[in-house]
Design an enzyme around this catalytic site. Structure first.
Site, short mmCIF file in Angstrom:
data_model
loop_
_atom_site.label_atom_id
_atom_site.label_comp_id
_atom_site.label_asym_id
_atom_site.label_seq_id
_atom_site.Cartn_x
_atom_site.Cartn_y
_atom_site.Cartn_z
N GLU A 330 -43.25 -46.04 -19.70
CA GLU A 330 -42.54 -47.25 -19.26
C GLU A 330 -41.13 -46.97 -18.73
O GLU A 330 -40.20 -47.70 -19.05
CB GLU A 330 -42.45 -48.25 -20.42
CG GLU A 330 -43.80 -48.71 -20.89
CD GLU A 330 -43.71 -49.67 -22.08
OE1 GLU A 330 -44.46 -50.63 -22.10
OE2 GLU A 330 -42.89 -49.44 -22.98
C1 NGO Z 1 -46.34 -49.77 -25.58
C2 NGO Z 1 -44.89 -49.38 -25.40
C3 NGO Z 1 -44.12 -49.41 -26.72
C4 NGO Z 1 -44.40 -50.69 -27.50
C5 NGO Z 1 -45.89 -50.82 -27.71
C6 NGO Z 1 -46.24 -52.09 -28.45
C7 NGO Z 1 -46.21 -47.56 -25.28
C8 NGO Z 1 -46.68 -46.18 -25.13
N1 NGO Z 1 -45.03 -48.02 -24.93
O1 NGO Z 1 -46.95 -48.51 -25.87
O2 NGO Z 1 -42.74 -49.31 -26.44
O3 NGO Z 1 -43.76 -50.64 -28.75
O4 NGO Z 1 -46.59 -50.80 -26.49
O5 NGO Z 1 -47.60 -52.28 -28.62
#
Ligand code: NGO
Length: 520
Positions: A330
């Site tokens: 992300e």
């Molecule tokens: C995503 C995000 C995290 C969140 C999570 C919550 C990933 C790999 N990045 O997973 O920052 O905490 O969802 O479900």
């Protein structure tokens, strides 16, 4: 479903056969060799030839088998009230732990007869796995912390068992809410029962920084201060000694710790502590909300790489395990070109300090992932991911954490009081009914290192919260990671899970009583 008399006869008449749909013992029913989670690879029951633990029972072990014998004795003494002394050599009425060549990695053989029990493996990890099986073959009251008057009988027969995948992981997010070392040890104890062998610690994120780094001490002074957590609650961090102690505690239970520092995104806490880590040098405000994708390290600034190298070096120094996770997910506010520049520098840095680079699947965008032989953690929901498939073709391996199957922070259903729902609701059957060997197009079974169940802590505080979300779904994922595909059977799994419930109750584990399961 119970094994019919005919089935038992057939099984006994054949050499070791693959265990198929096994029974979950009905309340008060006898436990059979196949009533184990994760399902064992092969079992030949020999009913009537069980081994009874008594005041004369000993545990035999020497050399590297002795610590495992110690854990077995510790597990059995409180409820049985028996002395179970550990002796070096061959008494009668003994549970013998034997190390010998010839068994697969982490595999073991367990032979239970009325005269004694033999557990054989090539290394202590295999003995430890066998001990977890053995514990589940005793009545659920074995989990009681005080002595119970019961006949403690192990069912007779043989088990031959070994894992399908080398990597079976659980992840705990310490950044959104800090979990104390005692809570982490408690989770280690619980996951090790299901033959999970990696614990991934998510040690930094926008809200907090949870691992001491000497060369950048404000990371924890500021990022681990009270109030650093979602909703402004919690705070705290692991000192280097805490971390080393956790690594050792996990290693004693044959679990390898995988540390993660998330970057180039998810770095707000580091930037609050060190404004020079932003592109404009201005300190951002502290964040305690749950948004993602707004922070980024500056790919064109050498300060970034000085910081990253110091962190990787210090983390590698205190981590005996082979993997070092650098996040990579992300990075929405890192321009694509900058992301590639960053990974081209950072993935080789992990190798420079002797570790295998590991990252969320976004790192597959970088050719450096394959070039450095990285492990890619897939957390998507799709069945085809071209960048991951290309990286895999070029040399990367994959750990599977599909969010809509294994994210333990997703709610079970609409009524679940904790958790998130962005990847949908995940009931026990959703977590169980998929095949890691066939999940992703272009990622063949042999490129799958294993599976991992992440537990993100945005909505979690206590051990009770952790346990409510992890159990009973974690055992489903553990079974996908350990058991041969031929044993996969929902009816069998749900029966065994239903019979496992009383074990959690005796342990004081607050598990979710999913309505998909008939709990004993
Ligand atoms: C995503 C995000 C995290 C969140 C999570 C919550 C990933 C790999 N990045 O997973 O920052 O905490 O969802 O479900």
């Amino acid at each position: 479903m119970r094994l019919s008399r005919l089935a038992v006869t057939l099984v006994v008449a054949l050499p070791l056969v693959t265990a198929t749909a096994s029974s979950g013992s009905p309340p008060g029913g006898a436990i059979t060799l196949s009533d184990v989670i994760p399902a064992v690879a092969e079992a030949i029951p020999a009913p009537g030839d069980g081994f009874r633990l008594t005041g004369s029972t000993t545990i035999t072990a020497s050399g590297a088998a002795t610590p495992v014998a110690g854990l077995l004795a510790e597990a059995l003494r409180p409820a049985t009230g028996l002395p179970l002394p550990i002796i070096a050599g061959g008494g009668a009425e003994t549970i013998a732990l034997v190390l010998e060549p010839g068994h697969p990695d982490e595999g073991y053989r367990l032979h239970i007869r009325s005269q004694g029990v033999e557990l054989r493996a090539s290394r202590p990890a295999g003995l430890f796995a066998g001990v977890q099986t053995l514990r589940q073959l005793l009545p659920p009251e074995i989990e009681s912390k005080t002595p119970r008057r019961l006949r403690w009988v192990l069912p007779g027969g043989q088990i031959k068992d070994h894992p399908r995948y080398a990597y079976r992981g659980a992840m705990l997010d310490l950044a959104r809410h800090f979990h104390e070392p005692a809570e982490i040890r408690r989770y280690i104890d619980q996951i090790s029962r299901f033959k999970i062998n990696h614990l991934h610690l998510h040690l930094s994120d926008d809200q907090g920084w949870r691992i001491e780094i000497d060369s950048w001490s404000r990371l924890t002074e500021v990022g681990g201060a009270p109030g650093t957590g979602v909703g402004g609650r919690g705070g705290g961090f692991l000192t280097k000694d805490d971390y080393r102690e956790l690594v050792r505690y996990a290693a004693d239970r044959h679990i390898t710790v995988v540390p993660e520092i998330d970057m180039p995104g998810h770095v707000n806490a580091a930037q609050v502590a060190y404004p020079e880590l932003t592109c404009d040098g201005k300190a951002p405000r502290q964040r305690t909300d749950m948004r993602v994708g707004y922070s980024s390290l500056c790919a064109h600034d050498e300060t970034t790489y000085r910081f990253v190298e110091d962190v990787i070096r210090e983390l590698a120094e205190m981590t005996p395990g082979p993997y070092l996770h650098i996040g990579g997910d992300e990075a929405m506010s890192t321009p694509h070109g900058s992301y590639l520049i960053f990974q081209k520098r950072v993935l080789p840095l992990v190798r420079k300090y002797g570790k295998i680079p590991y990252g969320w699947h976004e790192i597959a965008q970088s050719p450096a992932a394959a070039q450095t032989g990285a492990v890619i953690q897939f957390w998507g929901q799709e069945s085809s991911h071209p960048a991951v498939a290309t990286s895999v073709a070029d040399g990367a391996r994959v750990v599977l954490s599909p969010a809509d199957r294994v994210y333990l922070d997703m709610r079970y259903d609409l009524l679940t009081p904790l958790g998130l729902a962005w990847a949908g609701h995940i009931e026990v059957r959703d977590a169980y009914d998929w095949d890691p060997g066939r999940l992703l197009y272009g990622v063949p079974e042999e490129k799958v290192l294993g599976v991992e169940a992440p537990l993100w802590s945005e909505t979690l505080r206590s051990s009770a919260d952790i346990e409510f979300m992890a159990f009973p779904r974690l055992p489903a994922i553990a079974e996908l990671g350990w058991s041969p595909r031929s044993t996969h059977d929902w009816e069998s799994f749900r029966a065994r899970l239903g019979a496992y419930g009383p074990r959690w109750t005796h342990q004081g584990v607050r598990f979710h009583r999913s309505t998909q399961i008939h709990w004993s």
